[in-house]
Design a protein around this motif. Structure first.
Motif, PDB file in Angstrom:
ATOM      1  N   GLY A 161      17.907   0.991 -22.076  1.00 33.99           N
ATOM      2  CA  GLY A 161      16.709   0.467 -22.731  1.00 33.99           C
ATOM      3  C   GLY A 161      17.032  -0.078 -24.110  1.00 33.99           C
ATOM      4  N   TYR A 162      17.915   0.608 -24.792  1.00 32.81           N
ATOM      5  CA  TYR A 162      18.339   0.157 -26.124  1.00 32.81           C
ATOM      6  C   TYR A 162      18.997  -1.228 -26.029  1.00 32.81           C
ATOM      7  N   VAL A 163      19.845  -1.378 -25.013  1.00 33.05           N
ATOM      8  CA  VAL A 163      20.533  -2.660 -24.821  1.00 33.05           C
ATOM      9  C   VAL A 163      19.531  -3.749 -24.439  1.00 33.05           C
ATOM     10  N   LEU A 164      18.577  -3.400 -23.594  1.00 29.66           N
ATOM     11  CA  LEU A 164      17.577  -4.407 -23.207  1.00 29.66           C
ATOM     12  C   LEU A 164      16.787  -4.880 -24.430  1.00 29.66           C
ATOM     13  N   ARG A 165      16.541  -3.972 -25.329  1.00 24.39           N
ATOM     14  CA  ARG A 165      15.837  -4.352 -26.560  1.00 24.39           C
ATOM     15  C   ARG A 165      16.663  -5.405 -27.315  1.00 24.39           C
ATOM     16  N   GLN A 273      13.597  17.233  -8.702  1.00 28.22           N
ATOM     17  CA  GLN A 273      13.735  16.183  -7.706  1.00 28.22           C
ATOM     18  C   GLN A 273      12.368  15.867  -7.119  1.00 28.22           C
ATOM     19  N   ARG A 274      11.682  14.963  -7.755  1.00 23.45           N
ATOM     20  CA  ARG A 274      10.380  14.570  -7.234  1.00 23.45           C
ATOM     21  C   ARG A 274      10.551  13.837  -5.918  1.00 23.45           C
ATOM     22  N   SER A 275       9.473  13.815  -5.155  1.00 22.06           N
ATOM     23  CA  SER A 275       9.537  13.100  -3.872  1.00 22.06           C
ATOM     24  C   SER A 275       9.511  11.598  -4.090  1.00 22.06           C
ATOM     25  N   ALA A 276       9.098  11.179  -5.264  1.00 19.92           N
ATOM     26  CA  ALA A 276       8.985   9.751  -5.505  1.00 19.92           C
ATOM     27  C   ALA A 276       9.539   9.411  -6.884  1.00 19.92           C
ATOM     28  N   PRO A 277       9.996   8.194  -7.054  1.00 18.88           N
ATOM     29  CA  PRO A 277      10.424   7.783  -8.376  1.00 18.88           C
ATOM     30  C   PRO A 277       9.224   7.621  -9.308  1.00 18.88           C
ATOM     31  N   VAL A 278       9.494   7.613 -10.581  1.00 17.56           N
ATOM     32  CA  VAL A 278       8.439   7.371 -11.562  1.00 17.56           C
ATOM     33  C   VAL A 278       8.827   6.165 -12.394  1.00 17.56           C
ATOM     34  N   SER A 279       7.911   5.225 -12.502  1.00 20.91           N
ATOM     35  CA  SER A 279       8.185   4.020 -13.279  1.00 20.91           C
ATOM     36  C   SER A 279       7.249   3.952 -14.471  1.00 20.91           C
ATOM     37  N   ALA A 280       7.807   3.536 -15.594  1.00 24.51           N
ATOM     38  CA  ALA A 280       6.979   3.343 -16.781  1.00 24.51           C
ATOM     39  C   ALA A 280       7.082   1.890 -17.208  1.00 24.51           C
ATOM     40  N   ARG A 281       5.939   1.239 -17.414  1.00 22.34           N
ATOM     41  CA  ARG A 281       5.978  -0.141 -17.912  1.00 22.34           C
ATOM     42  C   ARG A 281       5.586  -0.108 -19.385  1.00 22.34           C
ATOM     43  N   THR A 282       6.390  -0.725 -20.173  1.00 23.16           N
ATOM     44  CA  THR A 282       6.174  -0.721 -21.614  1.00 23.16           C
ATOM     45  C   THR A 282       6.571  -2.078 -22.174  1.00 23.16           C
ATOM     46  N   THR A 283       6.157  -2.328 -23.402  1.00 23.59           N
ATOM     47  CA  THR A 283       6.651  -3.544 -24.049  1.00 23.59           C
ATOM     48  C   THR A 283       8.034  -3.307 -24.639  1.00 23.59           C
ATOM     49  N   ASP A 284       8.302  -2.080 -25.017  1.00 23.42           N
ATOM     50  CA  ASP A 284       9.618  -1.764 -25.577  1.00 23.42           C
ATOM     51  C   ASP A 284      10.480  -1.101 -24.494  1.00 23.42           C
ATOM     52  N   PRO A 285      11.594  -1.718 -24.135  1.00 19.45           N
ATOM     53  CA  PRO A 285      12.410  -1.153 -23.046  1.00 19.45           C
ATOM     54  C   PRO A 285      12.986   0.219 -23.362  1.00 19.45           C
ATOM     55  N   ALA A 286      13.329   0.460 -24.619  1.00 18.88           N
ATOM     56  CA  ALA A 286      13.911   1.767 -24.949  1.00 18.88           C
ATOM     57  C   ALA A 286      12.879   2.872 -24.766  1.00 18.88           C
ATOM     58  N   VAL A 290      12.565   6.472 -22.233  1.00 15.37           N
ATOM     59  CA  VAL A 290      12.131   7.797 -22.675  1.00 15.37           C
ATOM     60  C   VAL A 290      10.991   8.293 -21.791  1.00 15.37           C
ATOM     61  N   LEU A 291      10.024   7.429 -21.572  1.00 19.04           N
ATOM     62  CA  LEU A 291       8.816   7.858 -20.866  1.00 19.04           C
ATOM     63  C   LEU A 291       9.058   8.085 -19.374  1.00 19.04           C
ATOM     64  N   SER A 292       9.854   7.224 -18.758  1.00 18.92           N
ATOM     65  CA  SER A 292      10.080   7.429 -17.319  1.00 18.92           C
ATOM     66  C   SER A 292      10.831   8.740 -17.080  1.00 18.92           C
ATOM     67  N   THR A 293      11.769   9.049 -17.961  1.00 22.71           N
ATOM     68  CA  THR A 293      12.488  10.316 -17.834  1.00 22.71           C
ATOM     69  C   THR A 293      11.532  11.492 -18.026  1.00 22.71           C
ATOM     70  N   ALA A 294      10.726  11.408 -19.083  1.00 19.10           N
ATOM     71  CA  ALA A 294       9.805  12.503 -19.384  1.00 19.10           C
ATOM     72  C   ALA A 294       8.787  12.691 -18.264  1.00 19.10           C
ATOM     73  N   LEU A 295       8.266  11.587 -17.753  1.00 21.44           N
ATOM     74  CA  LEU A 295       7.255  11.687 -16.696  1.00 21.44           C
ATOM     75  C   LEU A 295       7.846  12.210 -15.397  1.00 21.44           C
ATOM     76  N   TYR A 296       9.078  11.847 -15.132  1.00 22.34           N
ATOM     77  CA  TYR A 296       9.714  12.310 -13.901  1.00 22.34           C
ATOM     78  C   TYR A 296       9.869  13.824 -13.913  1.00 22.34           C
ATOM     79  N   LEU A 297      10.114  14.349 -15.126  1.00 22.83           N
ATOM     80  CA  LEU A 297      10.362  15.786 -15.251  1.00 22.83           C
ATOM     81  C   LEU A 297       9.101  16.599 -15.448  1.00 22.83           C
ATOM     82  N   ALA A 298       8.036  15.936 -15.889  1.00 18.33           N
ATOM     83  CA  ALA A 298       6.896  16.678 -16.424  1.00 18.33           C
ATOM     84  C   ALA A 298       6.170  17.515 -15.378  1.00 18.33           C
TER      85      ALA A 298
END
Lengths: 322, 412
Positions: A161-165, A273-286, A290-298
């Motif tokens: 995400g940092y690189v995409l920014r 290990q969720r049964s499904a992936p979690v995607s986060a759409r944001t304007t800032d890629p970095a 952060v959010l997709s990781t946090a949401l996947y674990l939450a």
């Protein structure tokens, strides 16, 4: 780096380039219209060269930038700056480059904001859980020190995400307004439009049994989920989950349905290990990383809270989002 | 049972299956000469094939006969293979005797009007192998050699990809087969060590070369579509020294006309790397035994290629991004791709025997099988000779066939 270049329509040129970096493939597609750009530049640029001529150079510069970041942030490379920190920061304060210091500081601010789910010390030795609380930084001297010998830093959940920014900034500086950049299918930056439509349409596979409420597929989704089957999988039916991206990013965690990749939970150090992936759409890629990781674990309650943040409806991250 | 429809398109020798619908109800009546461990293994597949009837078995070792009759109770048992060849009920023979016996038995089988399946290596010497091939050609009968990789879907797909140019130019082939045992089998009171452990005696076998290299050298010629004309090598007995006359440690280099090398190595006192044939190309590597291939450079993304296609056709399509290609917790490792979208089933032996049965019924020899088997044997024998004589050898003109880059002497 390899690339293909295509001309289409009236003065349009598209370049697709790909190369290996950061343990995955980086795909870059960008296109421009020479007629349009020539008119725009006519007053302030004496150059007769078409804008499209520079597209291969632009993607080559992007590749250099990706490699540059990988050189200092790859924990698997013993010569990287990050590895040097991991090796030495318990013994003594380690002076860090300006860029890496800022990057690490930013990452550490996300840990409390995500209720501890995003944690760059997650891969510390011996399952050590309190890594993030055993780091001290000195902004004046730009040093970092570990207070426990097991602390280790791992930026692999953030660095793409940092690189995409950085890539987005480079493209804007080059006057490229239409581009799609994909890092390993888990981090996608979509700028402007597809040559024949508004935005970019992306499809990700999800197990058919997925509870769709776990997917951040609103509000700009398009079409309907479609039944499909992923080749090479054990035979479970998959559907595609479609996204329309316009000047935004999509970061996905756990999107390997054929071989689900467990993500470590910082609080328990158990694989989630969720049964499904979690995607986060944001304007800032970095931030998307952060959010997709946090949401996947939450956990469920935390998930709803974090999801609200992502949807921009509240929470301490709202200011960061905007 | 047979996936010939798909495989027929990629492997010409699968024409053996082209008439399988028409041969329904017909049977290949097969006699087994030498049903030892390998022979019994093959009998297991044959007995399961409704188009095969095992009508006779022959061995000089009673326990082998007993085991064979347990698999095929209706078979007539012989102790003299010539009696089996006289049996009019036998259409074809499967020869799985020790190597040094193949020559006489195969010649006699063709002379008796039988179709022949001969385990590899075909024979003990270059001369014997050539004589068998010539007799096969004169006979008009079917001749199969037990080179089962020719029928293994992993190998077929691998070679198809190599020939398609997907990986560029073949730059080298590294074949190795390592084990950590002495090959010695327990000898019962009723047998001699030479009978049971014939592979260890130089009068009966060429050891590693005829037992292992034979399979792997064939992959080299198949991938290159060329016969290497030079070979050098070294062999030695380094670890298993007791009652062994054949090498337990060999290394051979075969060279093709363009300079590309086919290396074969085998060490019988270390099994860590096991066996593989690594086909090294300038754009990729194939490891058919592992059922994997690897690109030198990363390939383009299918979703982006589709997008390019959409742009040409003025379509605004969706870009499907399958699961992540990111490997987050490992160093830079090229994991490669699987050759097949399923776990490999068997090693081709079953399909090879089904093809043999079809060929016996239709009396039609599929292309390439005899020739690939012929050269696999000749190359392993030539390599062995190079090691024994400690000199570089050139493939002898008198043993060349009209095949690939070779011309038979009579054709010149």
């Amino acid at each position: 780096m390899e690339y293909v270049q295509k001309s289409f329509g009236q003065g349009n040129t598209l370049v697709y380039a790909w190369f290996a970096a950061m343990h995955t493939r980086v795909d870059i597609a960008l296109w421009t219209n020479d007629n349009h750009n020539k008119q725009e530049r006519s007053n302030d640029s004496p150059s007769d060269l078409s804008h499209s001529v520079f597209l291969p150079t632009i993607v080559a510069n992007i590749q250099q930038e990706v490699k540059r970041v990988e050189t200092f942030a790859n924990r698997f490379d013993p010569d990287s700056e990050l590895s040097r920190i991991n090796r030495m920061a318990f013994e003594q304060p380690v002076t860090v480059s300006e860029e890496l210091f800022a990057l690490l500081t930013e990452c550490m601010t996300y840990t409390p904001l995500t209720l501890g789910y995003f944690d760059i010390t997650i891969n510390s030795f011996n399952g050590f859980k309190q890594g993030i609380h055993n780091i001290t930084t000195d902004p004046l001297n730009r040093t970092i020190r570990f207070l426990h010998p097991d602390v280790q830093l791992d930026l692999s959940g953030y660095i793409k995400g940092y690189v995409l920014r950085a890539i987005r900034n480079m493209l804007e500086q080059e006057g490229i307004s239409n581009a799609l950049v994909n890092m390993g299918n888990s981090s996608i930056l979509a700028l402007g439009n597809h040559p024949h439509g508004e935005g970019w349409k992306i499809s990700l596979p999800v197990p058919a049994s997925t509870d769709k409420t776990t997917l951040l597929n609103t509000p700009a989704s398009f079409g309907e989920t479609k039944a499909s089957k992923e080749p090479g999988t054990s035979g479970e039916a998959y559907e595609t989950n479609d996204f329309l991206l316009l000047n935004e990013c999509l970061s996905t965690s756990g999107n390997r349905p054929d071989r689900p990749w467990p993500v470590l939970n910082p609080s328990t150090h158990e694989a989630t290990q969720r049964s499904a992936p979690v995607s986060a759409r944001t304007t800032d890629p970095a931030l998307g990383e952060v959010l997709s990781t946090a949401l996947y674990l939450a956990e469920e309650e935390d998930y709803l809270y974090l999801n609200q943040i992502v949807m921009g409806t509240g929470g301490p991250l709202k200011s960061v989002l905007t | 049972m047979i996936t010939g429809g798909v495989l027929l398109a990629t492997s010409p020798w699968f024409s053996a299956f082209s008439e399988q619908q028409h041969t329904r109800g017909e049977k290949a009546r097969i006699g087994i000469i030498g049903p030892g461990s390998r022979g019994q293994h093959l009998m297991g597949f044959l007995a399961a094939n409704p188009k095969v009837e095992i009508v006779a078995v022959c061995d000089v070792f009673q326990p082998s006969i007993d085991a064979a009759l347990a698999i095929a109770p209706a078979a007539t048992a012989y102790t003299d293979y010539r009696k089996l060849l006289d049996d009019k009920a036998v259409d074809a023979v499967v020869i799985t005797t020790p190597l040094y016996l193949h020559h006489r038995m195969a010649l006699d089988a063709f002379d008796a009007g039988k179709h022949v399946f001969c385990e590899k290596a075909i024979a003990y010497s270059l001369e014997e192998t050539h004589a068998i091939y010539q007799r096969y050609q004169q006979s008009g009968k079917v001749f199969f050699v037990g080179q089962q990789r020719l029928f293994d879907p992993r190998y077929i797909h691998a070679i198809e990809m190599v020939h398609s140019g997907e990986f560029g130019v073949v730059s080298g082939i590294r074949a190795f087969w390592h084990r950590n045992n002495d090959w010695r089998r327990p000898v019962p009171d009723t047998a001699t060590d030479e009978q049971i452990n014939w592979r260890l005696y130089s009068a009966y076998s060429k050891g590693i070369m005829t037992e292992l290299a034979c399979h792997q050298l064939q992959i080299g010629t198949w991938a290159m579509r060329e016969i290497p004309d030079k070979v050098m090598g070294h062999g030695a007995i380094t670890f298993w020294k007791e009652k062994r006359e054949v090498y337990d440690n060999v290394s051979c280099i075969y060279q093709f006309d363009n300079g590309v090398k086919l290396n074969f190595d085998s060490v019988l006192s270390n099994k860590f790397y096991g066996l593989e044939e690594q086909i090294l190309c300038n754009k990729g590597t194939i490891e058919p035994e592992k059922s994997k291939y690897y690109y030198e450079e990363i390939p383009p993304a299918p979703a982006f290629l589709q997008m390019l296609n959409d742009v040409e056709n003025a379509l605004f399509g969706s870009m499907p991004f399958a699961g992540t290609s990111w490997v987050p917790e490992t160093a830079n490792v090229n994991e490669g791709y699987y050759l097949l979208d399923r776990k490999p089933e068997g090693d081709g032996t079953s399909l090879m025997l089904e093809a043999f049965a079809e060929a016996v019924i239709t009396r039609k020899q599929p292309p390439l099988i005899a020739e690939e088997g012929y050269y696999a044997t000749q190359l392993c024998l030539l390599g062995h000779q190079a090691m024994v004589e400690e000199r570089s050898l050139v493939f002898p003109d008198e043993f060349k066939l009209d095949y690939l880059n070779h011309k038979a002497p009579e054709s010149l």
